[in-house]
Write an enzyme that holds these catalytic residues in place. Structure first.
Site, PDB file in Angstrom:
ATOM      1  N   TYR A 128      55.948  73.552  73.062  1.00 13.26           N
ATOM      2  CA  TYR A 128      56.922  73.134  72.053  1.00 13.26           C
ATOM      3  C   TYR A 128      57.679  71.892  72.518  1.00 13.26           C
ATOM      4  O   TYR A 128      57.832  70.930  71.753  1.00 13.26           O
ATOM      5  CB  TYR A 128      57.886  74.289  71.774  1.00 13.26           C
ATOM      6  CG  TYR A 128      58.813  74.056  70.608  1.00 13.26           C
ATOM      7  CD1 TYR A 128      58.326  74.039  69.306  1.00 13.26           C
ATOM      8  CD2 TYR A 128      60.184  73.878  70.801  1.00 13.26           C
ATOM      9  CE1 TYR A 128      59.174  73.844  68.224  1.00 13.26           C
ATOM     10  CE2 TYR A 128      61.037  73.687  69.727  1.00 13.26           C
ATOM     11  CZ  TYR A 128      60.527  73.668  68.446  1.00 13.26           C
ATOM     12  OH  TYR A 128      61.382  73.473  67.381  1.00 13.26           O
ATOM     13  N   SER A 165      63.511  67.208  65.066  1.00  4.80           N
ATOM     14  CA  SER A 165      63.140  67.429  66.456  1.00  4.80           C
ATOM     15  C   SER A 165      63.836  68.711  66.928  1.00  4.80           C
ATOM     16  O   SER A 165      63.863  69.705  66.203  1.00  4.80           O
ATOM     17  CB  SER A 165      63.515  66.209  67.306  1.00  4.80           C
ATOM     18  OG  SER A 165      63.142  66.401  68.653  1.00  4.80           O
ATOM     19  N   LYS A 202      57.929  68.062  70.912  1.00  9.06           N
ATOM     20  CA  LYS A 202      59.200  67.480  70.496  1.00  9.06           C
ATOM     21  C   LYS A 202      59.563  66.250  71.334  1.00  9.06           C
ATOM     22  O   LYS A 202      60.156  65.301  70.804  1.00  9.06           O
ATOM     23  CB  LYS A 202      60.316  68.532  70.568  1.00  9.06           C
ATOM     24  CG  LYS A 202      60.147  69.668  69.578  1.00  9.06           C
ATOM     25  CD  LYS A 202      60.097  69.175  68.123  1.00  9.06           C
ATOM     26  CE  LYS A 202      60.082  70.325  67.126  1.00  9.06           C
ATOM     27  NZ  LYS A 202      60.034  69.848  65.718  1.00  9.06           N
TER      28      LYS A 202
END
Length: 280
Positions: free
Chosen positions: A149, A135, A153
């Site tokens: 992004y 992660s 995550k």
């Protein structure tokens, strides 16, 4: 599981994936190192009797299934899956196209999901195994220029946290690794794509952010080889941590987020605590 484990690693052609493969081999494990370009993987990791290099594109389910099958054909099992492959589509939300946003999710959320879906039947049959997913602190605390992004995550964090109790009865463990800034290739031109600047309102901040990140590339404080060695060490424990916060900067980020959440929960405690039906 025996002391010698079989590791399947995605994104092993460069960056952290190479370091993980190298560390696992150096510790006496067998490694299935995968990537979209097998020749690049082979050149990066080198030759080893316990190494199998396979083509695997995490966005291609058929490629994933073929790689898992070939790994089991060679070694008979998979003990540790490392979901490492990733990229970075950066930019302000309004300037990221829908296609760019979805592409980020395909690689760094649905990619690990699909690989894990292909590997879990193997682990269930064995009644053992460990699923590691890389992660980021971006999965803990969002920041500007990282909407796509961070969305991927944050999704990884929730998926893995929920998966853990589902597979635990089969002897399968999970671990999320949350690195801070490590000197990998994530900020290199090959891994990072910046949204096209189209809106004047964001122009100055876009220019400053890109310049700052480009200047950071290759100068990040974290050593990926040390991170890889730490991951191999943790993977050998009977009960690996569900989360491994990697790097002093990552610890600071997680601690600050925990403090912020507690403060936000308490700020309107009285209002929030009086929202139930009166007959409850």
């Amino acid at each position: 599981m025996t002391d010698k484990k079989v590791w399947l690693i995605t994104g092993a052609g460069r960056g952290l994936g190479v370091d993980i493969a190298t560390a696992a081999l150096a510790s006496g494990h067998a490694v299935v190192a995968t990537g979209r370009d097998p020749e690049r993987v082979r050149a990066a990791v080198g030759a080893h009797d316990d190494l199998l290099v396979l083509e695997l594109d995490v966005t291609d389910p058929a490629s994933v299934r073929d790689a898992v099958r070939d790994a089991v054909d060679r070694f008979g099992r998979i003990d540790v899956l490392v979901n490492n492959a990733g990229n970075f589509n950066a930019g302000f939300f309004e300037e990221l196209s829908p296609e760019e946003f979805r592409a980020q999710l395909e690689t760094t959320l649905f990619g690990p999901v699909d690989v894990t879906r292909a590997v879990l039947p193997v682990l269930r049959r064995q009644r053992s195994g460990l699923v590691i997913t890389i992660s980021s602190t971006a999965g803990i605390a969002g920041q500007e220029f990282c909407t796509a992004y961070a969305a991927s995550k944050f999704g990884v964090e929730g998926w893995m946290e929920s998966l853990s109790p589902e597979v635990a009865p089969f002897g399968i463990r999970t671990m999320v690794v949350e690195p801070g800034f490590f000197r990998t290739e994530l900020l290199s031109p090959e891994s990072t794509q910046y949204a096209e600047a189209t809106l004047d309102d964001y122009a100055e901040r876009t220019e400053q952010t890109i310049a700052g990140w480009k200047s950071m590339n290759g100068r990040q404080g974290g050593d990926p080889a040390k991170l890889a060695a730490a991951m191999v060490r943790l993977a050998t424990q009977d009960e690996p941590p569900r989360r491994f916060v990697a790097g002093a900067d990552a610890i600071a980020t997680v601690e600050q987020k925990a403090q912020d959440l507690l403060a936000q929960a308490g700020a309107y405690r009285d209002l929030s605590s009086n929202l139930a039906h009166t007959d409850a």
